[in-house]
Enzyme design. Structure first.
Site, PDB file in Angstrom:
ATOM      1  N   GLY A  33     -19.942 -23.314   3.924  1.00 36.12           N
ATOM      2  CA  GLY A  33     -21.323 -23.034   3.558  1.00 36.12           C
ATOM      3  C   GLY A  33     -22.083 -22.337   4.673  1.00 36.12           C
ATOM      4  O   GLY A  33     -22.735 -21.304   4.462  1.00 36.12           O
ATOM      5  N   GLU A 190      -1.354 -33.342  -3.242  1.00 40.11           N
ATOM      6  CA  GLU A 190      -0.692 -32.364  -2.367  1.00 40.11           C
ATOM      7  C   GLU A 190       0.004 -33.061  -1.203  1.00 40.11           C
ATOM      8  O   GLU A 190       1.120 -32.713  -0.828  1.00 40.11           O
ATOM      9  CB  GLU A 190      -1.722 -31.352  -1.862  1.00 40.11           C
ATOM     10  CG  GLU A 190      -2.238 -30.490  -3.009  1.00 40.11           C
ATOM     11  CD  GLU A 190      -3.229 -29.405  -2.610  1.00 40.11           C
ATOM     12  OE1 GLU A 190      -3.243 -28.369  -3.277  1.00 40.11           O
ATOM     13  OE2 GLU A 190      -3.982 -29.600  -1.643  1.00 40.11           O
ATOM     14  N   ALA A 335     -14.912 -25.881  -1.769  1.00 42.67           N
ATOM     15  CA  ALA A 335     -15.230 -24.762  -0.887  1.00 42.67           C
ATOM     16  C   ALA A 335     -15.989 -23.631  -1.600  1.00 42.67           C
ATOM     17  O   ALA A 335     -16.986 -23.126  -1.053  1.00 42.67           O
ATOM     18  CB  ALA A 335     -13.943 -24.241  -0.248  1.00 42.67           C
TER      19      ALA A 335
HETATM   20  C1  LIG Z   1      -8.157 -32.443   3.044  1.00 44.02           C
HETATM   21  C2  LIG Z   1      -9.114 -31.623   2.227  1.00 44.02           C
HETATM   22  C3  LIG Z   1      -8.626 -30.769   1.261  1.00 44.02           C
HETATM   23  C4  LIG Z   1      -9.496 -29.994   0.502  1.00 44.02           C
HETATM   24  N1  LIG Z   1      -8.972 -29.149  -0.431  1.00 44.02           N
HETATM   25  C5  LIG Z   1      -9.798 -28.322  -1.102  1.00 44.02           C
HETATM   26  C6  LIG Z   1      -9.268 -27.356  -2.004  1.00 44.02           C
HETATM   27  O1  LIG Z   1      -8.056 -27.270  -2.208  1.00 44.02           O
HETATM   28  N2  LIG Z   1     -10.143 -26.520  -2.630  1.00 44.02           N
HETATM   29  C7  LIG Z   1     -11.489 -26.594  -2.408  1.00 44.02           C
HETATM   30  O2  LIG Z   1     -12.231 -25.793  -2.971  1.00 44.02           O
HETATM   31  N3  LIG Z   1     -12.018 -27.515  -1.589  1.00 44.02           N
HETATM   32  C8  LIG Z   1     -11.209 -28.372  -0.921  1.00 44.02           C
HETATM   33  N4  LIG Z   1     -11.733 -29.301  -0.061  1.00 44.02           N
HETATM   34  C9  LIG Z   1     -13.189 -29.441   0.031  1.00 44.02           C
HETATM   35  C10 LIG Z   1     -13.796 -28.345   0.893  1.00 44.02           C
HETATM   36  O3  LIG Z   1     -13.097 -28.228   2.103  1.00 44.02           O
HETATM   37  C11 LIG Z   1     -15.259 -28.687   1.120  1.00 44.02           C
HETATM   38  O4  LIG Z   1     -15.900 -28.759  -0.121  1.00 44.02           O
HETATM   39  C12 LIG Z   1     -15.935 -27.640   1.998  1.00 44.02           C
HETATM   40  O5  LIG Z   1     -15.330 -27.616   3.268  1.00 44.02           O
HETATM   41  C13 LIG Z   1     -17.419 -27.933   2.137  1.00 44.02           C
HETATM   42  O6  LIG Z   1     -17.993 -26.965   2.960  1.00 44.02           O
HETATM   43  P1  LIG Z   1     -19.249 -27.324   3.884  1.00 44.02           P
HETATM   44  O7  LIG Z   1     -19.692 -26.039   4.485  1.00 44.02           O
HETATM   45  O8  LIG Z   1     -20.219 -28.129   3.120  1.00 44.02           O
HETATM   46  O9  LIG Z   1     -18.679 -28.297   4.998  1.00 44.02           O
HETATM   47  P2  LIG Z   1     -17.466 -28.127   5.995  1.00 44.02           P
HETATM   48  O10 LIG Z   1     -16.586 -27.010   5.619  1.00 44.02           O
HETATM   49  O11 LIG Z   1     -16.880 -29.484   6.115  1.00 44.02           O
HETATM   50  O12 LIG Z   1     -18.170 -27.733   7.364  1.00 44.02           O
HETATM   51  C14 LIG Z   1     -19.038 -28.603   8.027  1.00 44.02           C
HETATM   52  C15 LIG Z   1     -19.208 -28.093   9.445  1.00 44.02           C
HETATM   53  O13 LIG Z   1     -20.280 -28.806  10.041  1.00 44.02           O
HETATM   54  C16 LIG Z   1     -19.926 -29.173  11.353  1.00 44.02           C
HETATM   55  N5  LIG Z   1     -20.697 -30.371  11.692  1.00 44.02           N
HETATM   56  C17 LIG Z   1     -20.706 -31.556  11.056  1.00 44.02           C
HETATM   57  N6  LIG Z   1     -21.569 -32.406  11.648  1.00 44.02           N
HETATM   58  C18 LIG Z   1     -22.118 -31.727  12.683  1.00 44.02           C
HETATM   59  C19 LIG Z   1     -23.071 -32.077  13.675  1.00 44.02           C
HETATM   60  N7  LIG Z   1     -23.640 -33.291  13.729  1.00 44.02           N
HETATM   61  N8  LIG Z   1     -23.402 -31.150  14.590  1.00 44.02           N
HETATM   62  C20 LIG Z   1     -22.837 -29.911  14.572  1.00 44.02           C
HETATM   63  N9  LIG Z   1     -21.919 -29.541  13.650  1.00 44.02           N
HETATM   64  C21 LIG Z   1     -21.570 -30.433  12.718  1.00 44.02           C
HETATM   65  C22 LIG Z   1     -18.427 -29.432  11.270  1.00 44.02           C
HETATM   66  O14 LIG Z   1     -17.819 -29.344  12.543  1.00 44.02           O
HETATM   67  C23 LIG Z   1     -17.990 -28.334  10.308  1.00 44.02           C
HETATM   68  O15 LIG Z   1     -17.632 -27.150  10.997  1.00 44.02           O
HETATM   69  C24 LIG Z   1     -10.888 -30.090   0.714  1.00 44.02           C
HETATM   70  C25 LIG Z   1     -11.382 -30.955   1.689  1.00 44.02           C
HETATM   71  C26 LIG Z   1     -10.499 -31.709   2.446  1.00 44.02           C
HETATM   72  C27 LIG Z   1     -11.027 -32.634   3.510  1.00 44.02           C
END
Ligand SMILES: Cc1cc2nc3c(=O)[nH]c(=O)nc-3n(C[C@H](O)[C@H](O)[C@H](O)COP(=O)(O)OP(=O)(O)OC[C@H]3O[C@@H](n4cnc5c(N)ncnc54)[C@H](O)[C@@H]3O)c2cc1C
Length: 452
Positions: A33, A190, A335
């Site tokens: 995001g 998986e 994602a």
């Molecule tokens: C094992 C696994 C498998 C998955 N498989 C799939 C899949 O096959 N297909 C799919 O679509 N989705 C999948 N997902 C879900 C997908 O990864 C998430 O929905 C997606 O990553 C969410 O994006 P985001 O930007 O909200 O958070 P994230 O991608 O988790 O990013 C959050 C970021 O915030 C940072 N952060 C957190 N807290 C702090 C803080 N206090 N200070 C500074 N930085 C911070 C972290 O370091 C990270 O870089 C999977 C998730 C996991 C865990």
């Protein structure tokens, strides 16, 4: 010397003072995001600060392949600085956010910084949830959310084989060769498939005492079927593939206890050397920082444009937001949803800065779901196109290589997969993060193992 000029301007004109300094946009989190938001703002006249506690963007969908030694950590991560290298209006700050001062519009960090913002985008993702049993269960049943989690789990899995090889007691050996995966969503499915393949194909000829292919892999799901987010027919196909790989499915069975020795399901106790948690997540602490209204999973309730109610300059996106469309349908924690939300919020802020009309209201484009079950099988649901088996796996592989960040990663992952497709080899079978002490007993309880 510009001060006198400013003073005289102030005296001469009675017009309101218009600030021309670039607006400060702070994005917390460089996951799917946060990066999408930053990239959508690449042409904005603004100072963008991307804060992350890690120096790399992580492709979480392939974490399970690191945990099962198919890929190396660097294959699924990309330095945030290099991703944003060419975006001159963005700078990267390595720090952990600990709070937000909404009144003074400051982001507060563990490093003691107070970063001022005009616009704030929170994209801090989610972490594991053990349904209120976090303190007791997390130590015995780790999940995979970070690269450290994945390399620790890889060490646990590989150590289980090593210890079984040296274990004279058959009952203890059997327990060491039992792997339990709790939660049969895409990650659990998986992971179970990949552990089965590791045991039954990749390491079969490498041990002299044990037969790794005799390992027991059990996938436990409290709900009525595996892959609840997929159509029933595809979930059934996935179940058949898993069973063909020797994975035991225990569906409709809730785990009531987790300990160093194994898990309890009703009156049953399953002894296991390795337990993995893939059953639940809860949002990051963003809701607490904002003192915002949250749902049961701790996600911040946001407006249709992802802004915080009553705070149009603060946005929450991705796994840490609870967003619903006009019909009340929740946005899934995947994602593509995080990326689309990031792109929308970035475009919205860019439009406001440029004095343009806002983009069309957010509408989630669901491009479907995929899960792989081992080396040659996957289920793919793209609406009208549904695939299983090898065609599903080929499409799954192409999509994942395509969505990886960075050309090097794409090339490296494609090469690793091609190589292991031909040979069954797992190139990253490394036990790292701990020295192996030969004087230790062969079967320390799983819970004490990491503390030792
Ligand atoms: C094992 C696994 C498998 C998955 N498989 C799939 C899949 O096959 N297909 C799919 O679509 N989705 C999948 N997902 C879900 C997908 O990864 C998430 O929905 C997606 O990553 C969410 O994006 P985001 O930007 O909200 O958070 P994230 O991608 O988790 O990013 C959050 C970021 O915030 C940072 N952060 C957190 N807290 C702090 C803080 N206090 N200070 C500074 N930085 C911070 C972290 O370091 C990270 O870089 C999977 C998730 C996991 C865990």
């Amino acid at each position: 010397m510009s001060a006198p000029t400013i003073m005289s301007t102030r005296i001469i004109t009675s017009a309101p003072i218009i600030t021309t300094r670039p607006r400060k946009i702070v994005i917390v989190g460089a996951g799917f995001g946060g990066l999408a938001a930053a990239q959508a703002l690449r042409h904005a006249k603004a100072e963008i600060t991307v804060i992350d506690r890690r120096n790399f963007h992580l492709f979480q969908p392939l974490l399970y392949q690191v945990a099962t030694a198919a890929l190396s950590p660097a294959d699924i991560s990309a330095p945030i600085r290099s991703v944003l290298r060419d975006q001159v209006n963005a700078r990267v700050m390595l720090d952990k956010v600990t709070d937000i001062d909404r009144g003074r519009r400051l982001v507060l960090t563990e490093g003691g910084r107070a970063v001022a913002f005009d616009y704030l985008v929170l994209a801090t993702g989610a972490r594991h949830s053990y349904f209120g049993r976090d303190q007791e269960w997390a130590q015995f049943a780790p999940g995979i959310k970070t690269l450290d989690d994945a390399t620790r789990l890889r060490a646990r899995i590989l150590l289980a084989f090593e210890r079984a090889e040296l274990e004279p007691d058959p009952a203890k050996r059997k327990a060491l060769l039992t792997f339990l995966v709790i939660g049969a969503g895409p990650t659990g499915v998986e992971l179970a498939g990949a552990i089965a393949e590791l045991a039954r194909k990749a390491v079969t000829r490498d041990f002299r005492t044990i037969m790794p292919e005799s390992a027991s892999i059990v996938l436990i799901e409290a709900g009525p079927r595996i892959l609840p987010s997929f159509r029933e027919g595809l979930a059934r196909a996935a179940a058949r593939s898993l069973e063909a790989m020797g994975v035991t499915l225990r569906v409709g069975q809730a785990v009531s206890e987790v300990s160093a020795e194994g898990v309890t399901i009703g009156a049953d106790h399953l002894s296991a050397g390795t337990i993995v948690w893939a059953a639940g997540v809860k949002a990051s602490a963003a809701g607490r920082w904002l003192s915002a209204e949250m749902d049961r999973a701790g996600r911040v309730r946001v407006e249709r444009d992802f802004s915080l109610p009553g705070a149009p300059d603060i946005f929450v996106i991705g796994d840490t937001a609870a967003h619903a469309d006009a019909e009340g349908r929740p946005l899934p924690g995947v994602a593509p949803a995080a990326k689309q939300a990031g792109a929308h919020v970035g475009a919205l802020i860019a439009a406001r800065l440029a004095g343009r009309a806002p983009p069309a209201p957010f509408r989630y484009r669901d491009r479907g779901a995929m899960a792989t079950i081992g080396r040659k099988s996957a289920v793919v649901d793209l609406g009208r196109l549904r695939l299983t088996g090898l065609p599903g796996w080929l499409l799954w592989s192409l999509a994942h290589v395509w969505f990886l960040v960075g050309f090097r990663n794409r090339l490296s992952v494609a090469t690793s997969w091609f190589w292991s497709y031909l040979t069954w080899e797992r190139g990253a079978r490394l036990i790292t993060g701990q020295e192996i002490d030969g004087t230790r007993p062969a079967l320390p309880p799983a819970g004490r193992r990491e503390a030792a």
